[in-house]
Enzyme design. Sequence first.
Site, short mmCIF file in Angstrom:
data_model
loop_
_atom_site.label_atom_id
_atom_site.label_comp_id
_atom_site.label_asym_id
_atom_site.label_seq_id
_atom_site.Cartn_x
_atom_site.Cartn_y
_atom_site.Cartn_z
N ASP A 100 0.82 -1.21 0.00
CA ASP A 100 0.00 0.00 0.00
C ASP A 100 0.85 1.26 0.00
O ASP A 100 2.02 1.23 0.39
CB ASP A 100 -0.87 0.06 1.27
CG ASP A 100 -1.87 -1.09 1.36
OD1 ASP A 100 -2.16 -1.71 0.32
OD2 ASP A 100 -2.35 -1.35 2.48
N TYR A 110 5.18 -9.88 7.44
CA TYR A 110 5.05 -8.43 7.64
C TYR A 110 5.32 -8.11 9.10
O TYR A 110 5.04 -8.93 9.98
CB TYR A 110 3.63 -7.96 7.31
CG TYR A 110 3.35 -7.78 5.84
CD1 TYR A 110 3.63 -6.58 5.21
CD2 TYR A 110 2.78 -8.81 5.09
CE1 TYR A 110 3.35 -6.40 3.85
CE2 TYR A 110 2.50 -8.64 3.73
CZ TYR A 110 2.79 -7.43 3.13
OH TYR A 110 2.51 -7.25 1.79
#
Lengths: 245, 245
Positions: free
Chosen positions: B53, B111
């Site tokens: 993102d 992540y």
Amino acid sequence: MRNLKMTITYDGFKYKGWQKQKETDLTIQGKIEAVLSKMTGEAIQLVGCGRTDSGVHADNYIANFHTKCAFSINTMLDYLYEFLPEDIVIKSMENVAERFHARYNVKSKTYVYRINNNKFRDVFNRKYSYHLAEKLNLTEMRNASEVLIGSHDFQSFTNSRNSDKSTSRTINYINIIEKDGLVEIEVNGNGFLLNMVRIIVGTLIEVGKGNLKPIDVKKILIEKKRWEAGPLAQAKGLFLRDVQY
Amino acid sequence: MRNLKMTITYDGFKYKGWQKQKETDLTIQGKIEAVLSKMTGEAIQLVGCGRTDSGVHADNYIANFHTKCAFSINTMLDYLYEFLPEDIVIKSMENVAERFHARYNVKSKTYVYRINNNKFRDVFNRKYSYHLAEKLNLTEMRNASEVLIGSHDFQSFTNSRNSDKSTSRTINYINIIEKDGLVEIEVNGNGFLLNMVRIIVGTLIEVGKGNLKPIDVKKILIEKKRWEAGPLAQAKGLFLRDVQY
């Protein structure tokens, strides 16, 4: 009158150093005094533990100020936190004796210089370390740093042109550690001349590259000529870590 | 044709995410493809391991590309290092089998989300962590995270409106560690839907604040309604740490 001692951390990247200047609004002292003066309604003057150069950072800078303001410490901390720029934070504050002076009472200071000695720049630390791809010889740098320990005339290691004042200082220790290619040079001394830490680091880097030998550093110290020492290391790698009182 | 695999690190702060877009020049893929195309004289198309993102960072993003260019890997790395912006670095590159595909061949991804849970913002990490002064209950967050482990339909945890594709994914583990007030939430899974990690983190933060209980997270998962889950956590705290093949 209250006397308040503050511990300050700042990202010095965009500032012209600690000390207030007429020419610019971008000084740490200027930013904090402006908020304190607004908060107290008085013309607050900060006493800082020393000057930090343009672009230099601080983990724990110490300053004090006198005020009649009766606000609690938490109220003051909250006010400062809200109105200071995002790159300056007052970490703590305490009432101290009337006679406490952030500069005169300094016993010693600890600076840390960070060198990213990996092949590539570190995208997350590019504003907080100096990048040098050429591998440094840390053993030689440690040997050279020992020459500087103790009380010496550090005239070769300052850019100050004020010849009236003593250039004698005492360095208590220099530690050079390395982890994952990040070299940290920690320097503790009773006081530092203008640009002194950065010139020491610039000289040690020349040793690390093999351009100077530890014995050359001894000569540089004795000959008292600025141009014999190494270049001024970049400001962005330097942090004022702690101040001892 | 050679097939080259690259490991990329980037500070995503100023970029609109990984994927190339017509509307903006500020994408990681766009920046790297431009330099590779100039270097090779070909119209290089990168295959990335997935989209990140806008504002998200990467320690080790993986991409591959095909080329007829015969330059050595070191030559290519040096060229890329010189011509890419300072916030993007290709850490390494290797020749891989023709069939290697950076997206199709992903087995799992890791992540890490960083939360500065100290009272004050961290002046040096303000672009690389989310600051939350309210103390999080990490035990409750760990309990809630266990609900998410395994294979589930994560429809409640995505902002994707594409209802044709499967929203089932497998989360292998979630580790929540804390050191000096910095909380790191590490999430490993076989794949992630749009915004999935940030919505998981946003939901765990609600648990840490006491606004949701671990059992509520179970309900959210079962009910498959996005609005029942927590808010989207800020992009600047998220890092793509590693990709497993």
